[in-house]
Design a protein around this motif. Structure first.
Motif, PDB file in Angstrom:
ATOM      1  N   LEU A   4       1.978  -4.730   5.284  1.00  0.00           N
ATOM      2  CA  LEU A   4       1.137  -4.154   6.326  1.00  0.00           C
ATOM      3  C   LEU A   4       0.256  -3.088   5.690  1.00  0.00           C
ATOM      4  N   VAL A   6      -2.453  -0.260   6.893  1.00  0.00           N
ATOM      5  CA  VAL A   6      -2.865   0.444   8.105  1.00  0.00           C
ATOM      6  C   VAL A   6      -3.948   1.439   7.732  1.00  0.00           C
ATOM      7  N   GLN A   7      -5.058   1.383   8.439  1.00  0.00           N
ATOM      8  CA  GLN A   7      -6.114   2.380   8.299  1.00  0.00           C
ATOM      9  C   GLN A   7      -5.976   3.356   9.456  1.00  0.00           C
ATOM     10  N   TYR A  54       0.405   1.610   3.058  1.00  0.00           N
ATOM     11  CA  TYR A  54       0.830   0.307   2.577  1.00  0.00           C
ATOM     12  C   TYR A  54       2.334   0.243   2.767  1.00  0.00           C
ATOM     13  N   GLU A  55       2.762  -0.718   3.592  1.00  0.00           N
ATOM     14  CA  GLU A  55       4.184  -0.877   3.895  1.00  0.00           C
ATOM     15  C   GLU A  55       4.610  -2.280   3.474  1.00  0.00           C
ATOM     16  N   LYS A  67      10.038  -0.917  13.941  1.00  0.00           N
ATOM     17  CA  LYS A  67       9.397  -0.437  15.171  1.00  0.00           C
ATOM     18  C   LYS A  67      10.409   0.003  16.230  1.00  0.00           C
ATOM     19  N   ARG A  76       5.577   7.910  16.689  1.00  0.00           N
ATOM     20  CA  ARG A  76       4.625   7.481  17.724  1.00  0.00           C
ATOM     21  C   ARG A  76       4.264   8.651  18.646  1.00  0.00           C
ATOM     22  N   GLN A  86      -6.683   3.580  14.747  1.00  0.00           N
ATOM     23  CA  GLN A  86      -5.767   2.910  13.819  1.00  0.00           C
ATOM     24  C   GLN A  86      -6.069   1.426  13.818  1.00  0.00           C
ATOM     25  N   ASN A  88      -4.345  -2.071  12.116  1.00  0.00           N
ATOM     26  CA  ASN A  88      -3.232  -2.680  11.380  1.00  0.00           C
ATOM     27  C   ASN A  88      -3.657  -4.044  10.849  1.00  0.00           C
ATOM     28  N   THR A  89      -3.340  -4.304   9.579  1.00  0.00           N
ATOM     29  CA  THR A  89      -3.627  -5.599   8.980  1.00  0.00           C
ATOM     30  C   THR A  89      -2.344  -6.144   8.359  1.00  0.00           C
ATOM     31  N   PRO A  90      -1.648  -7.040   9.083  1.00  0.00           N
ATOM     32  CA  PRO A  90      -0.416  -7.624   8.544  1.00  0.00           C
ATOM     33  C   PRO A  90      -0.733  -8.752   7.570  1.00  0.00           C
TER      34      PRO A  90
END
Length: 103
Positions: A4, A6-7, A54-55, A67, A76, A86, A88-90
């Motif tokens: 994942l 994430v920006q 970066y996860e 989550k 959260r 935000q 998210n790009t998986p």
């Protein structure tokens, strides 16, 4: 492996609060979740309030468990006050080359 990217765009004046909250979430994720293999927080050069995460997880189920973790719920709550946006790009990890002592 599930990845994942994430920006995150942080609200002006909320940088330190963001960094404290995301650092606690990242640390707890790697420490407490067997399926969380990596959690990096990166700044964007020249943009003080923009960050990339970066996860890396063993699989999508491990990310779903992430989550549901108590530290994610705490994050959260913080995110609701510090984030402006935000994305998210998986994905899936295909190739990796690293020297961990340099990470």
């Amino acid at each position: 492996m599930f990845s994942l990217v994430v920006q995150m765009q942080v609200r002006p004046g909320k940088r330190e609060e963001f960094l404290a909250g995301i650092a606690a979430n990242a640390e707890a994720s790697v420490r407490d979740e067997p399926g969380c293999l990596r959690f990096d927080v990166c700044s964007v050069e020249g943009e003080e309030d923009r960050f990339l995460l970066y996860e890396l997880y063993t699989d999508a189920e491990a990310f779903e468990a992430h989550k549901r973790a108590p530290h994610f719920a705490q994050w959260r709550t913080i995110a609701a006050t510090v984030l402006e946006g935000q994305v998210n790009t998986p994905g899936s990890l295909l190739v990796s080359h690293t020297t961990e002592e340099n990470a």
